[in-house]
Design a protein around this motif. Structure first.
Motif, PDB file in Angstrom:
ATOM      1  N   SER A  46       4.534   3.231  -9.144  1.00 39.57           N
ATOM      2  CA  SER A  46       3.243   3.544 -10.190  1.00 39.57           C
ATOM      3  C   SER A  46       3.658   4.704 -10.762  1.00 39.57           C
ATOM      4  CB  SER A  46       1.606   3.812  -9.756  1.00 39.57           C
ATOM      5  OG  SER A  46       1.107   2.380  -9.197  1.00 39.57           O
TER       6      SER A  46
ATOM      7  N   SER B  88       0.528   2.700 -13.616  1.00 34.01           N
ATOM      8  CA  SER B  88      -0.878   3.541 -13.229  1.00 34.01           C
ATOM      9  C   SER B  88      -2.010   3.152 -13.783  1.00 34.01           C
ATOM     10  CB  SER B  88      -0.002   5.191 -13.382  1.00 34.01           C
ATOM     11  OG  SER B  88       0.371   4.931 -14.708  1.00 34.01           O
TER      12      SER B  88
ATOM     13  N   THR C  10      -9.183  -2.277  -9.132  1.00 32.24           N
ATOM     14  CA  THR C  10      -8.240  -2.605  -8.660  1.00 32.24           C
ATOM     15  C   THR C  10      -7.901  -1.545  -7.445  1.00 32.24           C
ATOM     16  OG1 THR C  10      -7.702  -3.639 -10.467  1.00 32.24           O
ATOM     17  CG2 THR C  10      -5.958  -3.231  -9.599  1.00 32.24           C
ATOM     18  N   ARG C  11      -7.792  -0.622  -8.479  1.00 28.47           N
ATOM     19  CA  ARG C  11      -6.981   0.830  -7.509  1.00 28.47           C
ATOM     20  C   ARG C  11      -7.623   0.769  -6.188  1.00 28.47           C
ATOM     21  NH1 ARG C  11      -6.711   3.949 -11.914  1.00 28.47           N
ATOM     22  NH2 ARG C  11      -8.669   5.279 -11.598  1.00 28.47           N
TER      23      ARG C  11
ATOM     24  N   ARG D  36       3.534   1.022  -3.619  1.00 28.71           N
ATOM     25  CA  ARG D  36       2.919   1.308  -4.889  1.00 28.71           C
ATOM     26  C   ARG D  36       2.377   2.342  -5.466  1.00 28.71           C
ATOM     27  NH1 ARG D  36       1.414  -2.809  -8.229  1.00 28.71           N
ATOM     28  NH2 ARG D  36       1.000  -4.283  -7.257  1.00 28.71           N
ATOM     29  N   PRO D  37       2.023   3.458  -5.036  1.00 29.80           N
ATOM     30  CA  PRO D  37       1.805   4.302  -5.536  1.00 29.80           C
ATOM     31  C   PRO D  37       3.034   4.948  -5.949  1.00 29.80           C
ATOM     32  CG  PRO D  37       1.014   4.950  -3.781  1.00 29.80           C
ATOM     33  CD  PRO D  37       1.504   3.581  -3.766  1.00 29.80           C
TER      34      PRO D  37
ATOM     35  N   TRP E 170       0.976  -0.972  -0.385  1.00 29.63           N
ATOM     36  CA  TRP E 170      -0.029  -0.101  -0.562  1.00 29.63           C
ATOM     37  C   TRP E 170       1.081   1.168   0.103  1.00 29.63           C
ATOM     38  CZ3 TRP E 170      -2.164   3.039   4.004  1.00 29.63           C
ATOM     39  CH2 TRP E 170      -3.647   3.587   4.380  1.00 29.63           C
TER      40      TRP E 170
ATOM     41  N   ARG F 141     -10.282   0.825 -11.638  1.00 28.44           N
ATOM     42  CA  ARG F 141     -10.741   1.868 -11.434  1.00 28.44           C
ATOM     43  C   ARG F 141     -10.785   0.276  -9.429  1.00 28.44           C
ATOM     44  NH1 ARG F 141     -16.054   4.124 -10.399  1.00 28.44           N
ATOM     45  NH2 ARG F 141     -16.550   1.764 -11.266  1.00 28.44           N
TER      46      ARG F 141
ATOM     47  N   GLU G 253      -7.221  -2.835  -3.728  1.00 30.01           N
ATOM     48  CA  GLU G 253      -5.722  -2.119  -3.594  1.00 30.01           C
ATOM     49  C   GLU G 253      -5.628  -1.081  -1.813  1.00 30.01           C
ATOM     50  OE1 GLU G 253      -2.162  -1.096  -6.474  1.00 30.01           O
ATOM     51  OE2 GLU G 253      -2.525  -3.474  -7.342  1.00 30.01           O
TER      52      GLU G 253
END
Length: 179
Positions: free
Chosen positions: A63, A70, A76-77, A59-60, A56, A74, A80
């Motif tokens: 991405s 990225s 999947t995001r 991941r950003p 968590w 929606r 997560e």
């Protein structure tokens, strides 16, 4: 000293008593009540929750560098995000209860459950609702067929850990306010 055994209706031994300890009876545990299994399940859940927190948080960052990551759906995001939230809240509950039990004076429990522990008991209720929601959303995302095998494995392990943790909390009467 004498030892006596109690049998059930099928002839299996279910309890043992010693004549020197009249006030004690030793009951045979079911396979799911053994210490090894309980500690193993807690360890598995904590490990997966730590992994969920790490994913968590990282991941950003990944991405931003890799544009193909990225461009996920929606669903999947959202999956997560909720798995990360469940992981953090369950770890906060687990560590918070451990800290509260070790800090709070034993005699304080004779006057009721301390307010800190009552506040912590709200977290499993929230994570149970989130686990139900993410299970449904995850099935919708799985149906989109855009998940890799790694993402499917991560989702399956996360859901297994979340549902096992709910089962453990219910078994130990920590799900809800059962006092």
């Amino acid at each position: 000293m004498y030892i006596s055994f109690r049998k059930d209706s099928q002839g299996k031994i279910t309890a043992m008593s010693l004549s020197s300890h009249v006030h004690l009876t030793y009951e045979k545990l079911a396979w799911y009540e053994t210490l090894v299994l309980q500690v193993g399940l807690v360890g598995f859940c904590v490990l997966i929750f730590l992994w969920g927190c790490l994913v968590w948080l990282i991941r950003p960052l990944i991405s931003r560098k890799n544009q193909s990551l990225s461009l996920v759906s929606r669903h999947t995001r959202l999956v997560e995000l909720i798995i990360g939230l469940i992981s953090i809240l369950n770890l906060c509950f687990f560590s918070g209860m451990g800290i509260a039990i070790s800090i709070i004076d034993f005699w304080e429990f004779f006057f009721g459950i301390p307010p800190v522990m009552i506040a912590l008991l709200y977290l499993p209720i929230v994570t149970t609702g989130l686990t139900t929601v993410v299970s449904i959303i995850g099935l919708l995302a799985w149906r989109d067929k855009n998940w890799s095998w790694i993402r499917r494995g991560y989702y399956c392990l996360s859901m297994l850990a979340a549902w096992l943790f709910i089962w453990l909390l219910n078994y130990w009467n920590l799900l809800g306010f059962k006092f």
